[in-house]
Design a protein around this motif. Structure first.
Motif, PDB file in Angstrom:
ATOM      1  N   GLU A  88      10.349  12.618 -10.878  1.00 50.31           N
ATOM      2  CA  GLU A  88       9.749  11.959 -11.994  1.00 50.31           C
ATOM      3  C   GLU A  88      10.633  11.954 -13.737  1.00 50.31           C
ATOM      4  N   ARG A  89      11.402  12.965 -13.665  1.00 50.03           N
ATOM      5  CA  ARG A  89      12.296  13.117 -14.585  1.00 50.03           C
ATOM      6  C   ARG A  89      13.340  12.125 -14.466  1.00 50.03           C
ATOM      7  N   ALA A  90      13.524  11.858 -13.285  1.00 46.01           N
ATOM      8  CA  ALA A  90      14.648  10.557 -13.415  1.00 46.01           C
ATOM      9  C   ALA A  90      14.174   9.213 -13.136  1.00 46.01           C
ATOM     10  N   GLY A  91      12.492   9.238 -13.452  1.00 41.13           N
ATOM     11  CA  GLY A  91      11.961   8.020 -13.520  1.00 41.13           C
ATOM     12  C   GLY A  91      11.433   7.434 -12.193  1.00 41.13           C
ATOM     13  N   LEU A  92      11.505   8.251 -11.187  1.00 39.76           N
ATOM     14  CA  LEU A  92      10.974   7.765  -9.938  1.00 39.76           C
ATOM     15  C   LEU A  92       9.502   8.434  -9.832  1.00 39.76           C
ATOM     16  N   THR A  93       8.529   7.702  -9.735  1.00 42.26           N
ATOM     17  CA  THR A  93       7.058   8.053  -9.708  1.00 42.26           C
ATOM     18  C   THR A  93       6.190   7.892  -8.388  1.00 42.26           C
ATOM     19  N   THR A  94       6.832   6.877  -7.687  1.00 40.77           N
ATOM     20  CA  THR A  94       6.320   6.268  -6.168  1.00 40.77           C
ATOM     21  C   THR A  94       6.852   6.196  -5.246  1.00 40.77           C
ATOM     22  N   ILE A  95       6.448   6.068  -4.115  1.00 39.38           N
ATOM     23  CA  ILE A  95       7.318   5.912  -3.074  1.00 39.38           C
ATOM     24  C   ILE A  95       8.309   5.069  -2.943  1.00 39.38           C
ATOM     25  N   GLY A  96       7.626   3.964  -3.268  1.00 37.21           N
ATOM     26  CA  GLY A  96       8.595   2.525  -3.767  1.00 37.21           C
ATOM     27  C   GLY A  96       9.751   2.960  -4.475  1.00 37.21           C
ATOM     28  N   PRO A 119       0.728  -1.332  -0.056  1.00 35.67           N
ATOM     29  CA  PRO A 119       0.169   0.037   0.089  1.00 35.67           C
ATOM     30  C   PRO A 119       0.828   1.075  -0.037  1.00 35.67           C
ATOM     31  N   LEU A 120       2.014   1.359   0.784  1.00 30.98           N
ATOM     32  CA  LEU A 120       2.595   2.511   0.866  1.00 30.98           C
ATOM     33  C   LEU A 120       3.380   2.670  -0.269  1.00 30.98           C
ATOM     34  N   PHE A 121       4.155   1.460  -0.796  1.00 33.05           N
ATOM     35  CA  PHE A 121       5.091   1.766  -1.876  1.00 33.05           C
ATOM     36  C   PHE A 121       4.349   2.110  -3.086  1.00 33.05           C
ATOM     37  N   THR A 122       3.027   2.090  -3.240  1.00 32.01           N
ATOM     38  CA  THR A 122       2.531   2.304  -4.617  1.00 32.01           C
ATOM     39  C   THR A 122       1.799   3.827  -4.546  1.00 32.01           C
ATOM     40  N   VAL A 123       1.902   4.505  -3.408  1.00 36.24           N
ATOM     41  CA  VAL A 123       1.672   5.945  -3.323  1.00 36.24           C
ATOM     42  C   VAL A 123       2.447   6.646  -4.597  1.00 36.24           C
ATOM     43  N   PRO A 124       1.637   7.319  -5.271  1.00 40.13           N
ATOM     44  CA  PRO A 124       2.340   8.127  -6.340  1.00 40.13           C
ATOM     45  C   PRO A 124       2.734   9.262  -5.506  1.00 40.13           C
ATOM     46  N   LEU A 125       4.200   9.701  -5.830  1.00 37.09           N
ATOM     47  CA  LEU A 125       4.921  10.848  -5.345  1.00 37.09           C
ATOM     48  C   LEU A 125       3.963  12.235  -5.540  1.00 37.09           C
ATOM     49  N   ALA A 126       3.175  12.312  -6.597  1.00 38.24           N
ATOM     50  CA  ALA A 126       2.227  13.527  -6.885  1.00 38.24           C
ATOM     51  C   ALA A 126       1.284  13.391  -5.834  1.00 38.24           C
ATOM     52  N   GLN A 127       0.973  12.513  -5.198  1.00 34.29           N
ATOM     53  CA  GLN A 127      -0.249  12.532  -4.134  1.00 34.29           C
ATOM     54  C   GLN A 127       0.515  12.865  -2.716  1.00 34.29           C
TER      55      GLN A 127
END
Length: 82
Positions: free
Chosen positions: A35-43, A15-23
């Motif tokens: 996101e430009r570096a390809g990191l989109t979720t907490i995980g 649950p936590l690892f799937t949280v989008p950084l934008a949220q």
């Protein structure tokens, strides 16, 4: 990041690892850099050190890294509080 990483080991991953950084409470500027570096979720941040973020992600300085750490710790605390 290291103390946040250690804390995340005790949190159920999915649950936590799937949280989008934008949220999260991260500022748009930080989210965009990640996101430009390809990191989109907490995980996606798991396993990154402070140095990885500072030297490997353009636009990610000391203040950004401190803020990322702060938000991760908040997210972990919320998850544990549920």
């Amino acid at each position: 990041i290291n103390e946040a990483e250690l804390s995340m080991q005790d949190v159920p991953a999915s649950p936590l690892f799937t949280v989008p950084l934008a949220q999260t409470e991260l500022e748009d500027r930080i989210v965009n850099a990640l996101e430009r570096a390809g990191l989109t979720t907490i995980g996606d941040l798991v396993g990154f050190t402070k140095e990885d973020l500072l030297y490997g992600i353009p636009g990610c300085g000391e203040v950004s890294v401190d803020r990322i750490k702060e938000v991760l710790v908040q997210q972990i605390a919320r998850r544990r509080g549920k």
